[in-house]
Write a protein that holds these residues in place. Structure first.
Motif, short mmCIF file in Angstrom:
data_model
loop_
_atom_site.label_atom_id
_atom_site.label_comp_id
_atom_site.label_asym_id
_atom_site.label_seq_id
_atom_site.Cartn_x
_atom_site.Cartn_y
_atom_site.Cartn_z
N GLN A 49 0.84 -1.19 0.00
CA GLN A 49 0.00 0.00 0.00
C GLN A 49 0.88 1.24 0.00
OE1 GLN A 49 -2.60 -0.94 3.47
NE2 GLN A 49 -4.29 -0.64 2.05
N ASP A 50 0.49 2.24 -0.82
CA ASP A 50 1.08 3.58 -0.86
C ASP A 50 2.42 3.65 -1.59
OD1 ASP A 50 -1.08 4.67 0.59
OD2 ASP A 50 -0.21 3.95 2.45
N CYS A 51 2.75 2.67 -2.42
CA CYS A 51 3.94 2.77 -3.28
C CYS A 51 3.63 3.68 -4.47
CB CYS A 51 4.34 1.39 -3.80
SG CYS A 51 4.73 0.19 -2.50
N ASP A 52 4.68 4.20 -5.10
CA ASP A 52 4.48 4.91 -6.36
C ASP A 52 4.05 3.94 -7.45
OD1 ASP A 52 5.20 7.29 -5.18
OD2 ASP A 52 7.26 7.27 -5.93
N ILE A 67 9.42 3.62 -4.90
CA ILE A 67 9.00 4.92 -4.38
C ILE A 67 10.15 5.91 -4.50
CG2 ILE A 67 9.62 4.34 -1.99
CD1 ILE A 67 7.23 6.09 -1.12
N THR A 68 9.83 7.16 -4.87
CA THR A 68 10.79 8.25 -4.90
C THR A 68 10.46 9.20 -3.76
OG1 THR A 68 11.09 8.09 -7.30
CG2 THR A 68 11.76 10.14 -6.25
N LEU A 69 11.41 9.46 -2.89
CA LEU A 69 11.14 10.23 -1.67
C LEU A 69 11.22 11.73 -1.93
CD1 LEU A 69 13.01 8.19 1.08
CD2 LEU A 69 10.59 8.24 0.57
N ARG A 70 10.07 12.36 -1.85
CA ARG A 70 9.99 13.82 -1.92
C ARG A 70 9.47 14.40 -0.61
NH1 ARG A 70 8.60 11.84 -7.00
NH2 ARG A 70 9.95 12.61 -8.67
N SER A 71 9.20 13.51 0.34
CA SER A 71 8.78 13.87 1.69
C SER A 71 8.89 12.60 2.53
CB SER A 71 7.33 14.40 1.71
OG SER A 71 6.43 13.40 1.26
N ASN A 72 8.67 12.69 3.83
CA ASN A 72 8.61 11.48 4.65
C ASN A 72 7.48 10.59 4.14
OD1 ASN A 72 10.70 12.42 6.29
ND2 ASN A 72 9.28 13.38 7.72
N ALA A 73 7.69 9.29 4.09
CA ALA A 73 6.70 8.39 3.51
C ALA A 73 6.55 7.14 4.37
CB ALA A 73 7.08 8.00 2.09
N THR A 74 5.32 6.60 4.40
CA THR A 74 5.04 5.36 5.11
C THR A 74 4.38 4.37 4.16
OG1 THR A 74 4.75 6.49 7.24
CG2 THR A 74 3.78 4.30 7.03
N LEU A 75 4.92 3.16 4.10
CA LEU A 75 4.39 2.10 3.26
C LEU A 75 3.91 0.96 4.14
CD1 LEU A 75 7.32 1.90 0.66
CD2 LEU A 75 5.27 3.34 0.54
#
Length: 369
Positions: free
Chosen positions: A175-178, A188-196
């Motif tokens: 869930q929540d991958c690019d 995923i490309t990190l442009r902010s803090n991210a949770t998967l």
């Protein structure tokens, strides 16, 4: 008569023509004009700028771009690894992703783009479900505390994450991958803090597919399931596959923990409006007793429309599964009927598949109803 009229209207015609030239010629000249805009780069970071039309000619940190009068150009920003977009100045407007919008009307205008440097973000990965496994990132490593892993990366770093299930588990979904590839790799490309979220299911799983459901309150679908296995069956995911009026995301939903059927119990699923409800047979003497509220439900409004049909599938996993035991289509049978009036209509066309080897020829079961 003609000779007398012409001298009278001649001055009028000349005035009209002069007025027309006075209006049209400046407009033509403006339409034919081109203007130059300079772009300068400031700050401690870097990146690329791509215009929606034309090109940018660079000399050091200053770029030159031209366009016709009244042309609107969008400048798209892509910060380099470790950099981040900070601000534009001189644009007509700037979007949240850093795109500058400018309409050419003044020569020698300067637009300034500021980058920030050395930005880092935290990637958090949470493992969910009754299964177990590991997550391997393509860059660096995750530091784990129980089922939550974290790592710090430079901004705009692209990471691929590979799930590896244990022998008694199967990887279920992200869930929540690019993006997610066919082999289950998350990118995923990190442009902010991210949770998967990475969900692992039990070794044995059952999936029921519904080619036709409906969100009309008069086309409610009821399904009765009975758990004849020796394990607790827990709903692993629900996916809207198709939608009559819009495109479904086909992204799996995690169902509430109340979508669980203990061994020897029955449950009723209700597909009504844009929600999926579950109610389990109440048994106050069971060790894991408790009445599950009728209001406990999954909201699928994001993937369905009001008063329209859709297709879906729901998957169940064995909470206590081992290599040799767990739910399958034969131990978790289901019967469905549709409608709010009596008599109910038996629903046909749905199917069950599982990953056991108890079907004909040692193949997984596939049962149609």
């Amino acid at each position: 008569m003609k000779k007398r009229i012409y001298p009278i209207i001649k001055p009028i015609l000349n005035s009209v023509l002069l007025l027309a030239f006075a209006v049209i010629l400046p407009l033509y000249a403006r339409a034919a004009a081109t203007y130059t805009v300079y772009i300068t780069i400031a700050g401690t970071g870097g990146g690329t700028i791509t215009p929606s039309s034309g090109t940018i000619t660079w000399s050091g940190s200053t770029g030159t771009t031209t366009a016709n009068a009244d042309d609107t150009v969008y400048y798209f920003v892509e910060p380099s690894l470790g950099s981040s977009f900070q601000s534009w100045s001189g644009c007509a407007s700037v979007s949240d992703n850093g795109t500058c919008t400018y309409t050419f009307s003044t020569d020698n205008r300067t637009l300034t783009l500021t980058y920030g440097g050395s930005s880092t973000y935290v990637l958090t990965v949470k493992k969910t479900g009754f299964g177990s496994g590991t997550i391997v990132p393509s860059v660096g490593s995750l530091s784990w505390s129980s089922s939550t892993g974290t790592a710090t990366y430079n901004s705009n770093q692209t990471i691929a994450l590979y799930p590896v299930a244990d022998n008694t588990s199967r990887f279920s979904f992200w869930q929540d991958c690019d993006s997610v590839s066919d082999n289950g790799t998350c990118s995923i490309t990190l442009r902010s803090n991210a949770t998967l979220k990475a969900r692992f299911s039990g070794y044995h799983n059952v999936t029921y597919g519904f080619p036709y459901l409906h969100t009309s309150s008069s086309a409610v679908v009821y399904c009765m399931l009975a758990n004849f296995s020796t394990d607790k069956a827990t709903a692993d995911s629900f996916v809207v596959l198709s939608n009559a009026q819009q495109t479904a995301t086909q992204i799996p939903y995690e169902l509430p923990s109340t979508f669980t059927i203990p061994n020897g119990r029955t449950a009723m699923l209700t597909f009504s409006n844009q929600r999926v409800y579950s109610r389990v047979q109440d048994n106050a003497t069971a060790s894991d007793n408790g009445t599950i509220s009728d209001n406990t439900s999954l909201n699928i409004a994001n993937d369905t429309c009001v008063d329209c049909s859709y297709g879906a599938r729901i998957s169940w996993t064995s909470a206590l599964a081992t290599m040799t035991s767990g739910v399958d289509c034969l131990s978790l049978p289901m019967a469905c009927f549709q409608g709010t009036t009596l008599p109910k209509r038996n629903m046909v066309g749905y199917y069950c598949s599982d990953d056991s080897t108890s079907g004909p020829g040692g193949k997984p079961n596939l049962i149609g109803y």
